[in-house]
Design a protein around this motif. Structure first.
Motif, PDB file in Angstrom:
ATOM      1  N   HIS A   1       0.887  -1.258  -0.045  1.00 36.94           N
ATOM      2  CA  HIS A   1      -0.075  -0.003   0.106  1.00 36.94           C
ATOM      3  C   HIS A   1       0.948   1.375   0.043  1.00 36.94           C
ATOM      4  CE1 HIS A   1      -3.494   2.665   0.721  1.00 36.94           C
ATOM      5  NE2 HIS A   1      -2.907   2.979   1.655  1.00 36.94           N
ATOM      6  N   ALA A   2       0.501   2.447  -0.634  1.00 37.08           N
ATOM      7  CA  ALA A   2       1.142   3.421  -0.757  1.00 37.08           C
ATOM      8  C   ALA A   2       0.021   4.826  -1.141  1.00 37.08           C
ATOM      9  CB  ALA A   2       2.169   3.605  -1.909  1.00 37.08           C
ATOM     10  N   GLU A   3       0.564   5.778  -0.355  1.00 38.05           N
ATOM     11  CA  GLU A   3      -0.784   6.841  -0.820  1.00 38.05           C
ATOM     12  C   GLU A   3       0.017   8.188  -0.421  1.00 38.05           C
ATOM     13  OE1 GLU A   3      -3.419   8.151   2.780  1.00 38.05           O
ATOM     14  OE2 GLU A   3      -3.549   5.777   2.783  1.00 38.05           O
ATOM     15  N   PHE A   4      -0.522   9.258  -1.327  1.00 40.94           N
ATOM     16  CA  PHE A   4      -0.033  10.718  -1.246  1.00 40.94           C
ATOM     17  C   PHE A   4      -1.270  11.670  -1.317  1.00 40.94           C
ATOM     18  CE2 PHE A   4       0.271   8.953  -5.354  1.00 40.94           C
ATOM     19  CZ  PHE A   4      -0.018   9.999  -6.546  1.00 40.94           C
ATOM     20  N   GLN A   5      -0.719  13.003  -0.727  1.00 42.26           N
ATOM     21  CA  GLN A   5      -1.851  13.937  -0.785  1.00 42.26           C
ATOM     22  C   GLN A   5      -1.244  15.091  -1.543  1.00 42.26           C
ATOM     23  OE1 GLN A   5      -4.240  14.860   2.473  1.00 42.26           O
ATOM     24  NE2 GLN A   5      -3.377  12.900   3.271  1.00 42.26           N
ATOM     25  N   PHE A   6      -1.803  15.734  -2.552  1.00 42.53           N
ATOM     26  CA  PHE A   6      -1.385  16.852  -3.138  1.00 42.53           C
ATOM     27  C   PHE A   6      -2.500  17.909  -3.153  1.00 42.53           C
ATOM     28  CE2 PHE A   6      -3.259  14.574  -6.536  1.00 42.53           C
ATOM     29  CZ  PHE A   6      -3.849  15.545  -7.447  1.00 42.53           C
ATOM     30  N   ASP A   7      -2.108  19.139  -3.256  1.00 41.72           N
ATOM     31  CA  ASP A   7      -3.051  20.291  -3.797  1.00 41.72           C
ATOM     32  C   ASP A   7      -2.760  21.015  -4.773  1.00 41.72           C
ATOM     33  OD1 ASP A   7      -1.222  22.529  -3.018  1.00 41.72           O
ATOM     34  OD2 ASP A   7      -1.502  22.433  -0.952  1.00 41.72           O
ATOM     35  N   LEU A   8      -3.839  21.578  -5.451  1.00 41.38           N
ATOM     36  CA  LEU A   8      -3.671  22.243  -6.603  1.00 41.38           C
ATOM     37  C   LEU A   8      -4.464  23.655  -6.417  1.00 41.38           C
ATOM     38  CD1 LEU A   8      -2.991  22.705  -9.451  1.00 41.38           C
ATOM     39  CD2 LEU A   8      -5.054  21.361 -10.003  1.00 41.38           C
ATOM     40  N   ARG A   9      -3.707  25.013  -6.454  1.00 38.03           N
ATOM     41  CA  ARG A   9      -4.175  26.197  -6.144  1.00 38.03           C
ATOM     42  C   ARG A   9      -3.983  27.029  -7.436  1.00 38.03           C
ATOM     43  NH1 ARG A   9      -3.153  27.397  -0.432  1.00 38.03           N
ATOM     44  NH2 ARG A   9      -2.635  25.736   0.805  1.00 38.03           N
ATOM     45  N   CYS A  10      -5.462  27.227  -7.822  1.00 38.94           N
ATOM     46  CA  CYS A  10      -5.746  27.794  -9.054  1.00 38.94           C
ATOM     47  C   CYS A  10      -6.036  29.433  -9.047  1.00 38.94           C
ATOM     48  CB  CYS A  10      -6.772  26.945  -9.899  1.00 38.94           C
ATOM     49  SG  CYS A  10      -6.230  25.336 -10.125  1.00 38.94           S
ATOM     50  N   PRO A  11      -5.527  30.301  -9.581  1.00 35.19           N
ATOM     51  CA  PRO A  11      -6.248  31.626  -9.971  1.00 35.19           C
ATOM     52  C   PRO A  11      -7.527  31.617 -10.388  1.00 35.19           C
ATOM     53  CG  PRO A  11      -3.939  31.637 -10.950  1.00 35.19           C
ATOM     54  CD  PRO A  11      -4.372  30.196 -10.508  1.00 35.19           C
ATOM     55  N   PRO A  12      -8.157  32.741 -10.556  1.00 33.53           N
ATOM     56  CA  PRO A  12      -9.484  32.630 -11.281  1.00 33.53           C
ATOM     57  C   PRO A  12      -9.122  32.498 -12.564  1.00 33.53           C
ATOM     58  CG  PRO A  12      -9.368  34.377  -9.716  1.00 33.53           C
ATOM     59  CD  PRO A  12      -8.095  33.923  -9.676  1.00 33.53           C
ATOM     60  N   GLY A  13     -10.108  31.667 -13.311  1.00 34.72           N
ATOM     61  CA  GLY A  13      -9.973  31.256 -14.781  1.00 34.72           C
ATOM     62  C   GLY A  13      -9.686  29.716 -14.975  1.00 34.72           C
ATOM     63  N   PHE A  14      -8.949  29.200 -13.964  1.00 37.87           N
ATOM     64  CA  PHE A  14      -8.705  27.629 -14.132  1.00 37.87           C
ATOM     65  C   PHE A  14      -9.778  26.769 -13.105  1.00 37.87           C
ATOM     66  CE2 PHE A  14      -4.967  30.397 -14.796  1.00 37.87           C
ATOM     67  CZ  PHE A  14      -4.269  29.574 -15.930  1.00 37.87           C
ATOM     68  N   VAL A  15      -9.713  25.718 -13.480  1.00 30.18           N
ATOM     69  CA  VAL A  15     -10.779  24.702 -12.923  1.00 30.18           C
ATOM     70  C   VAL A  15      -9.836  23.719 -12.651  1.00 30.18           C
ATOM     71  CG1 VAL A  15     -12.821  23.368 -12.819  1.00 30.18           C
ATOM     72  CG2 VAL A  15     -12.763  25.438 -14.020  1.00 30.18           C
ATOM     73  N   ALA A  16      -9.466  23.265 -11.279  1.00 26.52           N
ATOM     74  CA  ALA A  16      -8.641  22.196 -11.007  1.00 26.52           C
ATOM     75  C   ALA A  16      -9.009  20.831 -11.548  1.00 26.52           C
ATOM     76  CB  ALA A  16      -8.727  22.015  -9.456  1.00 26.52           C
ATOM     77  N   ASP A  17     -10.230  20.392 -11.374  1.00 24.08           N
ATOM     78  CA  ASP A  17     -10.810  19.078 -12.147  1.00 24.08           C
ATOM     79  C   ASP A  17     -10.206  19.149 -13.747  1.00 24.08           C
ATOM     80  OD1 ASP A  17     -11.553  18.520  -9.543  1.00 24.08           O
ATOM     81  OD2 ASP A  17     -13.554  18.566 -10.051  1.00 24.08           O
ATOM     82  N   GLU A  18     -10.530  20.268 -14.355  1.00 21.51           N
ATOM     83  CA  GLU A  18     -10.270  20.143 -15.762  1.00 21.51           C
ATOM     84  C   GLU A  18      -8.611  19.794 -15.707  1.00 21.51           C
ATOM     85  OE1 GLU A  18     -11.661  23.625 -17.336  1.00 21.51           O
ATOM     86  OE2 GLU A  18     -13.791  22.986 -17.185  1.00 21.51           O
ATOM     87  N   LEU A  19      -7.786  20.665 -15.211  1.00 21.97           N
ATOM     88  CA  LEU A  19      -6.560  20.571 -15.362  1.00 21.97           C
ATOM     89  C   LEU A  19      -5.905  19.267 -14.966  1.00 21.97           C
ATOM     90  CD1 LEU A  19      -5.171  23.699 -13.429  1.00 21.97           C
ATOM     91  CD2 LEU A  19      -5.312  23.336 -16.060  1.00 21.97           C
ATOM     92  N   LEU A  20      -6.763  18.477 -14.057  1.00 20.49           N
ATOM     93  CA  LEU A  20      -6.283  17.153 -13.463  1.00 20.49           C
ATOM     94  C   LEU A  20      -6.876  15.866 -14.341  1.00 20.49           C
ATOM     95  CD1 LEU A  20      -6.147  17.637  -9.717  1.00 20.49           C
ATOM     96  CD2 LEU A  20      -4.238  17.101 -11.041  1.00 20.49           C
ATOM     97  N   ALA A  21      -7.717  16.442 -15.317  1.00 23.04           N
ATOM     98  CA  ALA A  21      -8.555  15.358 -16.194  1.00 23.04           C
ATOM     99  C   ALA A  21      -7.711  14.193 -16.704  1.00 23.04           C
ATOM    100  CB  ALA A  21      -9.296  15.875 -17.397  1.00 23.04           C
ATOM    101  N   PRO A  22      -6.437  14.578 -17.340  1.00 26.32           N
ATOM    102  CA  PRO A  22      -5.620  13.627 -17.895  1.00 26.32           C
ATOM    103  C   PRO A  22      -5.030  12.618 -16.655  1.00 26.32           C
ATOM    104  CG  PRO A  22      -5.200  15.580 -18.958  1.00 26.32           C
ATOM    105  CD  PRO A  22      -6.136  15.929 -17.744  1.00 26.32           C
ATOM    106  N   PHE A  23      -4.527  13.263 -15.614  1.00 24.90           N
ATOM    107  CA  PHE A  23      -3.965  12.678 -14.247  1.00 24.90           C
ATOM    108  C   PHE A  23      -5.211  11.570 -13.836  1.00 24.90           C
ATOM    109  CE2 PHE A  23      -3.666  11.897  -9.717  1.00 24.90           C
ATOM    110  CZ  PHE A  23      -2.451  11.446  -9.556  1.00 24.90           C
ATOM    111  N   LYS A  24      -6.187  11.938 -13.846  1.00 24.47           N
ATOM    112  CA  LYS A  24      -7.327  11.028 -13.240  1.00 24.47           C
ATOM    113  C   LYS A  24      -7.436   9.780 -14.479  1.00 24.47           C
ATOM    114  CE  LYS A  24     -12.029  11.138 -11.482  1.00 24.47           C
ATOM    115  NZ  LYS A  24     -13.380  11.766 -11.290  1.00 24.47           N
ATOM    116  N   ALA A  25      -7.340  10.268 -15.651  1.00 25.85           N
ATOM    117  CA  ALA A  25      -7.611   8.983 -16.806  1.00 25.85           C
ATOM    118  C   ALA A  25      -6.323   8.084 -16.610  1.00 25.85           C
ATOM    119  CB  ALA A  25      -7.592   9.745 -17.980  1.00 25.85           C
ATOM    120  N   HIS A  26      -5.136   8.683 -16.160  1.00 21.56           N
ATOM    121  CA  HIS A  26      -4.038   7.794 -15.816  1.00 21.56           C
ATOM    122  C   HIS A  26      -4.160   7.056 -14.600  1.00 21.56           C
ATOM    123  CE1 HIS A  26       0.501   7.869 -15.026  1.00 21.56           C
ATOM    124  NE2 HIS A  26       0.167   6.720 -15.201  1.00 21.56           N
TER     125      HIS A  26
END
Length: 383
Positions: A251-276
Motif C-alpha cells: 500500500h502507498a498513498e500521497f496527498q497533493f493540493d492544486l491552487r488555481c487563480p480565477p479562470g482555471f478549474v482544478a478538475d479540468e487540469l487534472l483530467a489527464p491525471f485522473k484518466a492515468h
C-alpha cells in the motif's frame, strides 16, 4: 474599558482556546455566544456532522438590508515540533508585538469584530458576524454556514473576510483543491517482482506525472495576472508507503493540493491525471484483483475574483483610507466561498500572512490599532 482594551482582552481569551483544526472549537463558540448574549445578540450555530465543531453567525443591530458581514475562522494550525519561545496559547507582549498561535491568522480580526459589538448594536445598519471552523484544512466549515446565511440574513452590502493583509485591500485569492491517491499493490518478496506489484513503484509513477504537470503549468504562466506566483501551483505534501526494503509494497498513498487563480478549474487540469489513474487501476487489477488505484477529492474551495465587487472595494477603501492598488494573494481563503454564495466579497484584516503558521507567530500592536480605527469608521458608516 476602551475598545482597544476590550479587543486585547478578547484576543487573550481567544488565543487561550486551543482550536487547532484537529480539535473541537466548541469551547470558543460557547464563549462567543455568552459574550454576544451580554449585549442581547442571539447567535445561530451550524455544526458539523459529528457535532464536535461549529460555525456561528449572528446579526448585531437591526434586521435590515445593507449591512456588512465580518467573517473569520476559529481554527489554527498545529504547534507540534515548532520551536516556540513561550506558551503558544498565552498571548505574550514584547517589543510592540503580540505573540501566540492565531494572533495573526486570524483571531485578532475576530477579537476586533467582537470588541465593537457594543457599538454595532446601536447602528441603523447591521453587522453580521460569521465565524467558521476548519478553514485551515480546506475551507470545509464555511459553506454550510454561508448557505444558511443566504436566506437567514437580510441582504448585506458586502462580506469582508479578515484574513491578515496588513490592513490592505485584497480582491483576489487562489482556490485550493486537495486530493488523496491510494495505491494498493500485491505484496511479495522483493526478489520475485513477477509475483506481486509494488504500490510504491506505481505511486512514484503517478507522482512523477504530477510533477510534470506542475512544470507545464509554470511554463504557461500569465505574468500579468497579479498573483505571485502567477500560475496554478501543484505540490505533493504527504507521501507514504511500504513496510520493508525487501517486500514489494502492498500500500502507498500521497496527498497533493492544486491552487488555481480565477479562470482555471482544478478538475479540468487534472483530467489527464485522473484518466492515468483509471487506466493504471484496470491494468493492476487485471494482474491481481486486490490491487488498484483510488482517487479522492478531499477539499475544494473556489478562488476569489474582483468581478461584481466594485462597491465593496470602494466601501473598504473608505474605511482603510488606503488608495493603493488592490492586491491579490496566493493563499486560499473562504472569501471565494462567500462570493460563490452571492455576496460581493473582499479581504482585509490586521497582521501579515508572513507571520502566520510560524513558531512564535505574532502581530504588531500597530496592526491591532489600525484595525481599531477601521472598526471605528465602520461604526460611523453604519450609524
Amino acid at each position: 474599558m476602551t475598545d482597544m482594551t476590550r479587543a486585547r482582552a478578547i484576543l487573550d481569551q481567544l488565543i487561550a482556546f486551543d482550536t487547532t483544526s484537529r480539535n473541537s472549537n466548541l469551547a470558543l463558540i460557547e464563549w462567543v455566544e455568552s459574550y454576544l448574549a451580554e449585549y442581547g445578540v442571539a447567535a445561530r450555530r451550524v455544526s458539523n456532522e459529528e457535532g464536535n465543531k461549529s460555525n456561528l453567525f449572528a446579526t448585531v443591530g437591526p434586521e435590515v438590508e445593507g449591512g456588512v458581514i465580518l467573517s473569520g475562522h476559529t481554527d489554527v494550525v498545529p504547534v507540534d515540533n515548532q520551536d516556540w519561545s513561550s506558551d503558544p496559547w498565552v498571548t505574550r507582549e514584547e517589543a510592540g508585538k503580540l505573540y501566540g498561535r492565531g494572533t495573526s491568522d486570524m483571531k485578532s480580526f475576530i477579537a476586533l469584530a467582537l470588541a465593537w459589538v457594543p457599538e454595532f448594536v446601536k447602528g441603523s445598519k447591521p453587522v453580521h458576524l460569521a465565524i467558521s471552523y476548519d478553514e485551515e484544512v480546506g475551507c470545509l466549515g464555511a459553506p454550510a454556514m454561508i448557505e444558511q446565511m443566504r436566506t437567514a440574513v437580510p441582504r448585506p452590502r458586502l462580506a469582508l473576510v479578515g484574513e491578515p493583509t496588513s490592513m490592505r485591500l485584497v480582491t483576489g485569492h487562489k482556490g485550493i483543491s486537495v486530493y488523496r491517491v491510494e495505491v494498493d499493490g500485491a505484496e511479495a518478496h522483493s526478489s520475485l517482482v513477477n509475483h506481486g506489484i509494488s504500490a510504491n513503484e506505481h505511486a512514484v509513477d503517478l507522482m512523477h506525472s504530477l510533477v510534470e504537470l506542475s512544470r507545464e503549468l509554470k511554463a504557461k504562466a500569465d505574468p500579468d495576472n497579479g498573483f505571485d506566483p502567477p500560475y496554478p501551483t501543484l505540490t505533493i505534501g504527504v507521501m507514504q508507503g511500504g513496510e520493508a526494503a525487501n517486500i514489494l509494497a502492498g500500500h502507498a498513498e500521497f496527498q497533493f493540493d492544486l491552487r488555481c487563480p480565477p479562470g482555471f478549474v482544478a478538475d479540468e487540469l487534472l483530467a489527464p491525471f485522473k484518466a492515468h489513474c483509471e487506466a493504471l487501476d484496470k491494468e493492476m487489477q487485471a494482474r491481481f484483483p486486490q490491487a488498484g488505484v483510488r482517487f479522492h477529492k478531499v477539499a475544494d474551495a473556489p478562488p476569489l475574483g474582483d468581478e461584481g465587487s466594485e462597491d465593496a472595494m470602494a466601501f473598504v477603501r473608505k474605511l482603510t483610507g488606503e488608495n493603493s492598488p488592490a492586491a491579490k494573494v496566493a493563499y486560499a481563503a473562504e472569501a471565494g466561498q462567500f462570493q460563490q454564495g452571492g455576496f460581493p466579497t473582499v479581504i482585509c484584516g490586521p497582521g501579515s500572512i508572513e507571520q502566520a503558521h510560524q513558531p512564535d507567530e505574532w502581530i504588531a500592536i500597530d496592526q491591532l490599532e489600525q484595525g481599531c480605527r477601521f472598526m471605528e469608521r465602520l461604526v460611523e458608516e453604519l450609524a
